[in-house]
Design an enzyme around this catalytic site. Structure first.
Site, PDB file in Angstrom:
ATOM      1  N   ASP A 284       7.594   9.918   4.983  1.00  0.00           N
ATOM      2  CA  ASP A 284       7.532   9.258   3.687  1.00  0.00           C
ATOM      3  C   ASP A 284       8.180   7.891   3.801  1.00  0.00           C
ATOM      4  O   ASP A 284       9.142   7.710   4.563  1.00  0.00           O
ATOM      5  CB  ASP A 284       8.213  10.068   2.587  1.00  0.00           C
ATOM      6  CG  ASP A 284       7.762   9.603   1.198  1.00  0.00           C
ATOM      7  OD1 ASP A 284       6.729  10.101   0.715  1.00  0.00           O
ATOM      8  OD2 ASP A 284       8.423   8.712   0.631  1.00  0.00           O
ATOM      9  N   ASP A 328      -1.760  13.458   1.406  1.00  0.00           N
ATOM     10  CA  ASP A 328      -1.605  13.611  -0.045  1.00  0.00           C
ATOM     11  C   ASP A 328      -1.203  12.225  -0.559  1.00  0.00           C
ATOM     12  O   ASP A 328      -0.023  11.926  -0.721  1.00  0.00           O
ATOM     13  CB  ASP A 328      -0.544  14.662  -0.351  1.00  0.00           C
ATOM     14  CG  ASP A 328      -0.470  15.005  -1.827  1.00  0.00           C
ATOM     15  OD1 ASP A 328      -1.507  14.962  -2.490  1.00  0.00           O
ATOM     16  OD2 ASP A 328       0.641  15.279  -2.313  1.00  0.00           O
ATOM     17  N   CYS A 381      -3.489  13.472  -6.793  1.00  0.00           N
ATOM     18  CA  CYS A 381      -3.356  14.082  -8.129  1.00  0.00           C
ATOM     19  C   CYS A 381      -3.975  13.113  -9.139  1.00  0.00           C
ATOM     20  O   CYS A 381      -3.384  12.810 -10.166  1.00  0.00           O
ATOM     21  CB  CYS A 381      -1.905  14.412  -8.457  1.00  0.00           C
ATOM     22  SG  CYS A 381      -0.738  13.053  -8.283  1.00  0.00           S
TER      23      CYS A 381
END
Length: 439
Positions: A284, A328, A381
């Site tokens: 990340d 993601d 998302c």
């Protein structure tokens, strides 16, 4: 100054504090935690209810403010405009809170900041109380998409995108689904005791069955860390849509998985629990999120098999060639707006374009890094085609050796050419896009 020595806040004052933080770029849930002991439990509940009511349908309250705060809202002080917004939201949505008490509290709050403006707040909120219901009924009787977006709390330009992406019927349904609230879904760890539902119910929660074998539903919301079993690592708060994405990513042949955009490690931990036979590496960009991910792996007792690394996913090199990669990708979050409503008012067509370019580069990097014969899972998302199938189509054109593969998870949702979209059709699901590929 010690936070405990600061003066206590009443509910409406705390709600106005939360709104000021959101207006500066903050998040309601995080700002609520910073209040600490300055707010009693009942006032904390009221503050959260008011703040979320305001943020979820901000454009509707702005519409009412512009209608009743005449002749021009911009000529009034920021305090007056904020108090009118909060009052419009509270008077419309909080049925159990006495209107006179809310108006009086907002008048007192305004007096300390703009004494003259307090009279304006009083007059306008009484107009909202008397004339607001008729205006809301007018919007309900208007069949236009713009009116539906106002009532549901969706930016009108996003509503137009959904109509374009999915057609009029499905587009309207997505707008309507955003009007609902969200509830807490839990992913159970393999070592969770069988009586965990009973332990949660003993702690005051209402527990419902989930259609997912490793899922559990709570009726409403709760602070996960305060629930029995959280510290022991028996469960992780995770929406059912997100659980399905992690399940898909874990279904591959091989020994190494790379989670390219791991965030705080929710799906990372899920994959490691599902696949005790593999090594997991997670990246990340944020050092803070990586630190949170390290703590999450410790909570789940997965530190020995998961390596968390901070850095750009476009530049880091994996410790070993991955057999599978989960992308993601950072996105608009348009599928999670019921849960995180602040983001929808900060999204614009311009920064959406920046996001899609980043998503394309991340997916291309995954295609280049994965082993031959390996699997890449791409998810967001988001409910916007620009971040989903359009990114996928562009990346596939750049990598003709990559082919789409059927989803192994029972994802359901809407087929959209490449991959599928799960809509927020109930309080435990968020909107998610998912697609899988082979090299």
């Amino acid at each position: 100054m010690d936070e405990k020595k600061l003066p206590l806040m009443r509910g409406v004052e705390a709600a106005m504090y939360l709104w000021r933080q959101v207006d500066k770029g903050g998040i309601v849930s995080e700002s609520l935690r910073t209040l600490g002991d300055r707010v009693s439990p009942p006032d904390r509940t009221l503050a959260a209810s008011l703040a979320y009511a305001l943020v979820r349908r901000l454009s509707l309250w702005e519409h009412l403010r512009e209608k009743f705060l005449l002749p021009r809202p911009e000529k009034f002080s920021q305090s007056v405009r904020a108090a009118v917004l909060m009052g419009a939201a509270g008077l419309t949505e909080l049925e159990k809170f006495a209107p006179a008490v809310l108006i009086s509290s907002l008048i007192e709050w305004t007096k300390t900041r703009d004494p003259r403006g307090a009279r304006v707040v009083n007059a306008v909120l009484r107009r909202v109380l008397e004339e607001g219901p008729a205006e809301l009924q007018r919007l309900r009787d208007d069949d236009s998409l713009d009116s539906l977006c106002l009532l549901s709390g969706v930016p009108s330009w996003v509503g137009e995108r959904w109509r374009r992406d999915y057609g009029p019927a499905v587009g309207r349904r997505l707008v309507e689904q955003n009007a609902g609230g969200s509830s807490l879904s839990l992913r159970l760890s393999p070592d969770a005791p069988r009586d965990l539902p009973q332990l949660l119910e003993a702690a005051g929660q209402t527990v419902e069955e989930s259609p997912l074998p490793d899922g559990l539903r709570l009726a409403g919301t709760a602070l996960p860390s305060a629930l029995p079993g959280y510290r022991e690592g028996w469960f992780t708060p995770q929406s059912e849509s997100s659980i399905l994405v992690g399940t898909e990513a874990a279904d591959f042949e091989g020994a190494r998985l790379l989670d390219m955009c791991a965030g705080r490690g929710v799906k990372t931990g899920q994959i490691a629990q599902l696949r005790p036979d593999i090594a997991v590496e997670a990246w990340d960009l944020s050092k803070g999120r990586v630190a949170a991910g390290v703590r999450e792996m410790e909570r789940l007792k997965l530190s020995g098999r998961v390596v968390m690394r901070a850095g750009s996913a476009l530049e880091l090199e994996p410790l070993g060639a991955p057999d599978a990669i989960l992308v993601d990708a950072p996105c608009s979050g348009s599928g999670t707006w019921r849960r995180h409503p602040e983001g929808k008012w900060r999204l614009s067509p311009e920064n959406l374009e920046e996001l899609t370019e980043l998503q394309y580069r991340l997916l291309c990097r995954a295609f280049s890094l994965v082993k031959k014969g390996g699997k890449v899972v791409y998810s967001t998302c988001s409910l916007l085609a620009a971040e989903n199938e359009e990114v996928v189509e562009k990346a596939l054109r750049a990598f003709p050796e990559i082919s789409e593969r059927p989803l192994s998870a029972d994802f359901g949702g809407i087929a959209c050419g490449r991959g599928g979209v799960l809509t927020p059709e109930n309080p435990w699901t968020d909107g998610f896009y998912l697609a899988a590929f082979s090299k």
